[in-house]
Design a protein around this motif. Structure first.
Motif, PDB file in Angstrom:
ATOM      1  N   PRO A   1      -0.689  24.257 -21.905  1.00 25.42           N
ATOM      2  CA  PRO A   1      -0.117  22.922 -21.667  1.00 25.42           C
ATOM      3  C   PRO A   1       0.484  22.782 -20.266  1.00 25.42           C
ATOM      4  O   PRO A   1       0.784  23.769 -19.586  1.00 25.42           O
ATOM      5  N   PHE A   2       0.681  21.514 -19.851  1.00 20.13           N
ATOM      6  CA  PHE A   2       1.376  21.242 -18.596  1.00 20.13           C
ATOM      7  C   PHE A   2       2.122  19.922 -18.712  1.00 20.13           C
ATOM      8  O   PHE A   2       1.786  19.042 -19.509  1.00 20.13           O
ATOM      9  N   ILE A   3       3.153  19.798 -17.896  1.00 20.83           N
ATOM     10  CA  ILE A   3       3.851  18.537 -17.698  1.00 20.83           C
ATOM     11  C   ILE A   3       4.081  18.385 -16.201  1.00 20.83           C
ATOM     12  O   ILE A   3       4.244  19.374 -15.483  1.00 20.83           O
ATOM     13  N   SER A   4       4.096  17.143 -15.722  1.00 19.75           N
ATOM     14  CA  SER A   4       4.267  16.957 -14.285  1.00 19.75           C
ATOM     15  C   SER A   4       4.907  15.609 -13.986  1.00 19.75           C
ATOM     16  O   SER A   4       4.788  14.648 -14.750  1.00 19.75           O
ATOM     17  N   PHE A   5       5.585  15.592 -12.849  1.00 21.41           N
ATOM     18  CA  PHE A   5       6.114  14.364 -12.282  1.00 21.41           C
ATOM     19  C   PHE A   5       5.765  14.369 -10.800  1.00 21.41           C
ATOM     20  O   PHE A   5       5.975  15.360 -10.104  1.00 21.41           O
ATOM     21  N   SER A   6       5.222  13.269 -10.316  1.00 23.37           N
ATOM     22  CA  SER A   6       4.843  13.206  -8.917  1.00 23.37           C
ATOM     23  C   SER A   6       4.989  11.785  -8.409  1.00 23.37           C
ATOM     24  O   SER A   6       4.698  10.825  -9.131  1.00 23.37           O
ATOM     25  N   GLN A   7       5.437  11.670  -7.174  1.00 25.24           N
ATOM     26  CA  GLN A   7       5.605  10.367  -6.558  1.00 25.24           C
ATOM     27  C   GLN A   7       4.509  10.122  -5.523  1.00 25.24           C
ATOM     28  O   GLN A   7       4.090  11.039  -4.815  1.00 25.24           O
ATOM     29  N   GLY A   8       4.021   8.903  -5.490  1.00 18.44           N
ATOM     30  CA  GLY A   8       3.042   8.495  -4.498  1.00 18.44           C
ATOM     31  C   GLY A   8       3.586   7.361  -3.661  1.00 18.44           C
ATOM     32  O   GLY A   8       4.492   6.632  -4.072  1.00 18.44           O
ATOM     33  N   PHE A   9       2.992   7.205  -2.482  1.00 22.27           N
ATOM     34  CA  PHE A   9       3.505   6.207  -1.547  1.00 22.27           C
ATOM     35  C   PHE A   9       2.338   5.565  -0.819  1.00 22.27           C
ATOM     36  O   PHE A   9       1.357   6.231  -0.469  1.00 22.27           O
ATOM     37  N   SER A  10       2.436   4.257  -0.604  1.00 21.31           N
ATOM     38  CA  SER A  10       1.429   3.574   0.182  1.00 21.31           C
ATOM     39  C   SER A  10       2.040   2.321   0.793  1.00 21.31           C
ATOM     40  O   SER A  10       2.681   1.537   0.097  1.00 21.31           O
ATOM     41  N   VAL A  11       1.885   2.195   2.115  1.00 22.89           N
ATOM     42  CA  VAL A  11       2.226   0.900   2.693  1.00 22.89           C
ATOM     43  C   VAL A  11       1.251  -0.082   2.056  1.00 22.89           C
ATOM     44  O   VAL A  11       0.077   0.206   1.900  1.00 22.89           O
ATOM     45  N   MET A  12       1.759  -1.213   1.617  1.00 26.17           N
ATOM     46  CA  MET A  12       0.897  -2.151   0.905  1.00 26.17           C
ATOM     47  C   MET A  12      -0.228  -2.611   1.825  1.00 26.17           C
ATOM     48  O   MET A  12      -0.268  -2.267   3.000  1.00 26.17           O
ATOM     49  N   ASP A  13      -1.149  -3.376   1.304  1.00 23.73           N
ATOM     50  CA  ASP A  13      -2.273  -3.878   2.083  1.00 23.73           C
ATOM     51  C   ASP A  13      -1.724  -4.853   3.135  1.00 23.73           C
ATOM     52  O   ASP A  13      -1.752  -6.072   2.972  1.00 23.73           O
ATOM     53  N   ILE A  14      -1.192  -4.261   4.222  1.00 23.08           N
ATOM     54  CA  ILE A  14      -0.517  -5.061   5.250  1.00 23.08           C
ATOM     55  C   ILE A  14      -1.422  -6.170   5.785  1.00 23.08           C
ATOM     56  O   ILE A  14      -1.006  -7.307   5.998  1.00 23.08           O
ATOM     57  N   GLY A  15      -2.686  -5.824   6.005  1.00 19.20           N
ATOM     58  CA  GLY A  15      -3.607  -6.811   6.577  1.00 19.20           C
ATOM     59  C   GLY A  15      -3.752  -8.045   5.717  1.00 19.20           C
ATOM     60  O   GLY A  15      -3.829  -9.174   6.231  1.00 19.20           O
ATOM     61  N   LEU A  16      -3.795  -7.842   4.397  1.00 17.01           N
ATOM     62  CA  LEU A  16      -3.914  -8.983   3.491  1.00 17.01           C
ATOM     63  C   LEU A  16      -2.684  -9.874   3.595  1.00 17.01           C
ATOM     64  O   LEU A  16      -2.778 -11.109   3.585  1.00 17.01           O
ATOM     65  N   ALA A  17      -1.505  -9.259   3.721  1.00 19.81           N
ATOM     66  CA  ALA A  17      -0.273 -10.035   3.843  1.00 19.81           C
ATOM     67  C   ALA A  17      -0.231 -10.787   5.168  1.00 19.81           C
ATOM     68  O   ALA A  17       0.217 -11.948   5.226  1.00 19.81           O
ATOM     69  N   LEU A  18      -0.704 -10.166   6.235  1.00 24.75           N
ATOM     70  CA  LEU A  18      -0.645 -10.810   7.548  1.00 24.75           C
ATOM     71  C   LEU A  18      -1.581 -12.012   7.625  1.00 24.75           C
ATOM     72  O   LEU A  18      -1.237 -13.049   8.207  1.00 24.75           O
ATOM     73  N   ARG A  19      -2.779 -11.892   7.052  1.00 28.50           N
ATOM     74  CA  ARG A  19      -3.707 -13.015   7.153  1.00 28.50           C
ATOM     75  C   ARG A  19      -3.301 -14.172   6.241  1.00 28.50           C
ATOM     76  O   ARG A  19      -3.732 -15.298   6.443  1.00 28.50           O
ATOM     77  N   GLU A  20      -2.461 -13.885   5.227  1.00 26.40           N
ATOM     78  CA  GLU A  20      -1.982 -14.924   4.322  1.00 26.40           C
ATOM     79  C   GLU A  20      -0.615 -15.463   4.723  1.00 26.40           C
ATOM     80  O   GLU A  20       0.021 -16.194   3.970  1.00 26.40           O
ATOM     81  N   ALA A  21      -0.142 -15.094   5.919  1.00 29.53           N
ATOM     82  CA  ALA A  21       1.222 -15.432   6.335  1.00 29.53           C
ATOM     83  C   ALA A  21       1.498 -16.931   6.206  1.00 29.53           C
ATOM     84  O   ALA A  21       0.685 -17.760   6.599  1.00 29.53           O
ATOM     85  N   LYS A  22       2.659 -17.233   5.651  1.00 35.55           N
ATOM     86  CA  LYS A  22       3.101 -18.626   5.520  1.00 35.55           C
ATOM     87  C   LYS A  22       4.394 -18.861   6.296  1.00 35.55           C
ATOM     88  O   LYS A  22       5.020 -19.906   6.184  1.00 35.55           O
ATOM     89  N   VAL A  23       4.805 -17.827   7.059  1.00 38.12           N
ATOM     90  CA  VAL A  23       5.990 -17.902   7.913  1.00 38.12           C
ATOM     91  C   VAL A  23       5.593 -17.479   9.316  1.00 38.12           C
ATOM     92  O   VAL A  23       4.504 -16.930   9.529  1.00 38.12           O
ATOM     93  N   ASN A  24       6.474 -17.701  10.289  1.00 38.83           N
ATOM     94  CA  ASN A  24       6.088 -17.527  11.690  1.00 38.83           C
ATOM     95  C   ASN A  24       6.504 -16.199  12.313  1.00 38.83           C
ATOM     96  O   ASN A  24       6.459 -16.029  13.523  1.00 38.83           O
ATOM     97  N   SER A  25       6.911 -15.223  11.485  1.00 38.89           N
ATOM     98  CA  SER A  25       7.299 -13.914  12.016  1.00 38.89           C
ATOM     99  C   SER A  25       7.019 -12.845  10.963  1.00 38.89           C
ATOM    100  O   SER A  25       7.279 -13.075   9.771  1.00 38.89           O
TER     101      SER A  25
END
Length: 786
Positions: free
Chosen positions: A544-568
């Protein structure tokens, strides 16, 4: 029974053991009659262990005057036991191992960034071995299809040039070639699975669940394409492979071909592999004989792959290696798209005519990777240093009338440079406790953008610098209890210059999103990632095994930038996603039966789900908290040497906490859509070898149903929310060795000509992608080795 497995990368114990008074040296070579076998585990008296180097050489120190029993464990080879009795002097011993079919228990992987026996990994891993790759390529060489058939928890294929919706357990994965990332979290173009041709792969390693040791982008796990190493001691050897393929339902214009030429060998301290592949596919036909809709279809596609790897081993404990890979796969279709009808179930297809825009697919993907490894430096530490470069361009389909009232075709560019240093030091070795410490740092420079082909900027260039030091400890106590824990620190800076958003329009030319100036700047992220796991290997019947692990990812920045609804950009929600992954499972081996089971849960305070906005007809991102859970089962049974069975079942579910109250069962909370959560999947395999020269394989892949959403006022489902109806696919692979050097293959895809919509066509709910799956097709192959 395998007992007392020690800490991975145990050839370092050679030096450590000398400091503890062991003074008899056993050394030699392990081969398969033709060449040395790398990474063979050699166990002495069930308490000492080492591994062969990349040439098959090994050294082990034992106590003088004590009886010695040695045992070998190697991927694809039968284990071998040798009783040497009591030794009084140094001994040379050369072994020849006999090949056998791969089993789950003996596969060596690099999930911990070093060679490791799969029994020591406290996580769910899947290995697509060289033999399985060759069998799948007999049917279809598309890597997205191969992974869908072979890996539990991996979403089903759409048989297209991109991998939208294909993820691991509902989260994005990191795709790598020899540990070098082909993915970009800055703009997830979902085309990274098609980065290399499978003919140059030794195996594919898949680690499921968030992984802290690889950091940014590996929130759902990782897929690592491991490239070939020479399998011969000859100075010069080669292999020529030719394939012809096409539809059995409507052969007209469906014929295609593939040719691969490979050379490899070893000259003194140098080994090399060189390979070139060209493939051209004909028209893809569905079960009715009609042309499959041409949007990203793999029909009428020209693919090229050039691969070169050279290794230099000045001494037994050092290796310098250089690899280059170039891959291109572009669709040159003679058809224009005829949209499907979602309400009536009418499939998308094509009519003769020149498609708009330039050919779609992977324009180019260049990888250069230089690595250096030394097995022992100060304090018996091993060192691996890598530096790499990747440059790729992918071309997408034409969006009709979307930009400023006109058409637009985008492409994604990605430019990476990086370096990694990895060290491992044995810290402690006693009869009761053994420990090693692995540590190092990753550096990455990633520039990604998504312009339009005509030069307009849709997603501005994002310039990311990522520095991540890490440390990982592995401790073995009570001889069979393995504990691993580690910490990784992510430093991410992303620079974005000032840019101007593109005005997007609806079908009548009305404005959906206006064009305006956005002030750029720097986005900064800093976070710790932690992992811990425990595995007990004393009993083969229940490990048997048990595990805990954390992952990290900057979100899909490009998708957020092209959908920008603010000026900064400092006003845009670009918060990163941090994932907590919990998993428990076991492996059980009884005689010729191996069984694996695992359950998991993955949570994040922020998600990034692409949801459909019915008001604008656009896809936007939702940033709600997420919870994903599921389980996987896999079994393999070898009834007799000539007959083997395999099966798997995987189930995943996920929900979003819409009101952000920490609960996922409120009335307002929603299931995650099909782009993230795939329908249940079951696979089966029967392999039969009635003759030593004949291998026959029958594969089954079944996709279950999933219906979590209501239809809209128009009587159809919103985008990404379509109901998936179950379907069942069978395929056949046959291989006949006409003589020692000649092999003839026959592959049949969709053996019973199932008429179906692939899962993605069903949940995507886009008229241009509502295409049927490929009907029965055949693939004939001939390969000659010399």
């Amino acid at each position: 029974m395998i007992k007392n497995l020690l800490v991975p990368l145990s050839f370092l114990l050679i030096f450590f053991s000398q400091t503890h008074g062991q003074n008899i040296k056993i050394h030699g070579l392990v081969t398969d009659k033709n060449s040395g076998i790398p990474f063979v585990t050699i166990e002495a008296n069930k308490s000492l262990k080492t591994q062969t180097d990349t040439k098959g050489h090994f050294t082990l120190f034992v106590d003088a005057g004590k009886p010695v029993v040695l045992k070998t464990l190697a991927v694809g080879y039968k284990s071998l036991n040798i009783e040497l009795g009591a030794l009084q002097r140094d001994t040379t011993l050369n072994w020849v191992l006999e090949q056998e079919n791969n089993t789950l228990e003996n596969v060596i992987i690099s999930a911990t960034r070093k060679p490791e026996n799969i029994r020591n990994i406290a996580a769910s891993v899947s290995i697509v071995s060289k033999k399985k790759l060759e069998s799948e390529m007999t049917i279809n060489p598309d890597l997205s299809t191969i992974l869908a058939n072979q890996v539990p928890g991996f979403a089903p294929t759409a048989q297209t040039g991109n991998n939208v919706g294909q993820n691991l357990r509902g989260r994005p994965m990191l795709v790598m070639v020899d540990g070098v990332s082909q993915s970009s979290p800055l703009r997830n173009a979902e085309v990274d699975l098609r980065s290399i041709d499978p003919s140059v792969l030794q195996r594919i390693e898949v680690v499921k669940g968030a992984t802290a040791i690889y950091g940014n982008g590996a929130a759902g796990g990782l897929i690592n394409y491991i490239t070939l190493i020479p399998d011969t001691a000859a100075k010069f050897a080669g292999k020529t492979s030719v394939n012809l393929n096409g539809s059995l339902i409507n052969p007209k214009n469906s014929g295609g071909g593939r040719i691969n030429q490979m050379f490899y060998g070893k000259v003194g301290k140098i080994d090399y592999v060189a390979s070139g592949t060209y493939e051209q596919t004909g028209e893809y036909k569905d079960a009715k004989g009609d042309v499959v809709g041409p949007n990203y279809s793999l029909g009428e596609t020209d693919s090229y792959n050039a691969f070169f790897k050279i290794g230099y081993q000045p001494t037994k404990n050092q290796r310098l290696q250089l690899m280059y890979n170039m891959y291109s796969s572009l669709q040159n279709s003679n058809f224009t798209l005829v949209n499907g009808n979602l309400a009536t179930g009418q499939k998308a297809t094509g009519i003769l005519g020149k498609p708009l825009g330039i050919p779609t697919g992977v324009d180019y993907n260049h990888n250069i990777h230089l690595s250096y490894k030394i097995d022992s430096i100060l304090l018996n530490t091993s060192l691996t240093f890598d530096t790499y470069f990747e440059k790729r361009k992918d071309v997408f389909y034409v969006s009709l009338g979307r930009f400023d009232g006109g058409d637009g075709q985008s492409l994604a560019t990605n430019d990476k440079k990086g370096a990694r240093i990895f060290l491992e030091t044995p810290v402690l070795q006693t009869s009761a406790l053994k420990a090693t410490l692995a540590y190092g740092a990753d550096f990455l420079k990633d520039k990604t953008a998504q312009p339009l082909v005509d030069g307009r900027t849709w997603v501005p260039e994002m310039d990311m610098t990522n520095l991540a030091p890490f440390a990982q400890a592995s401790i073995t106590t009570l001889k069979d209890l393995i504990f691993t824990t580690g910490l990784r620190l992510e430093h991410v800076n992303i620079n974005v210059n000032d840019y101007k958003t593109l005005r997007t329009t609806n079908a009548t030319g009305g404005t959906l999103t206006p064009s305006f100036d956005v002030t750029g700047g720097k986005l900064k992220y800093k976070t710790y990632l932690y992992n811990a796991a425990l595995k007990y290997n004393h009993f083969e019947l229940f490990s048997p095994f048990i595990s805990f692990s954390q992952g990290f990812s900057v979100m899909d920045i490009g998708l957020a930038l092209r959908e920008a609804k603010v000026n900064s950009i400092d006003k845009i929600n670009t918060d990163a996603v941090k994932v907590n992954n919990y998993e428990a499972g076991f492996q059980s081996t009884y005689q010729n039966l191996t069984f694996l089971a695992s359950v998991y849960k993955s949570t994040s305070k922020l998600g990034i789900e692409v949801v459909y906005d019915a008001a604008t007809g656009l896809f936007n991102t939702a940033r709600s908290p997420e919870e994903i859970y599921g389980f996987e089962l896999a079994a393999n049974y070898k009834m007799m040497p000539s007959l083997e069975f395999g099966a798997s079942y995987s189930y995943t579910e996920g929900k979003r906490d819409i009101d952000n109250n920490g609960k996922f069962d409120d009335g307002v909370d929603k299931y995650m859509n099909g782009r993230r959560i795939s329908a249940p999947k079951i696979t089966g395999t029967v392999t039969y070898s009635p003759l030593s020269v004949l291998d026959l394989t029958l594969n089954y892949t079944g996709i279950g149903s999933r219906n979590r959403f209501e239809k809209n006022s128009a009587g159809v489902y919103n985008g990404n929310e379509g109901a998936v109806k179950a379907y069942n696919l069978f395929s056949f692979a046959g291989s006949y060795r006409a003589n020692k050097n000649t092999n003839i293959t026959l592959g049949v895809e969709n053996l019973f000509n199932q008429d179906y919509f692939p899962a993605r066509a069903q949940w995507f709910m886009q008229p241009g992608f509502y295409s049927k799956g490929r009907g029965t097709s055949i693939n004939l192959g001939l390969s000659v080795s010399y």
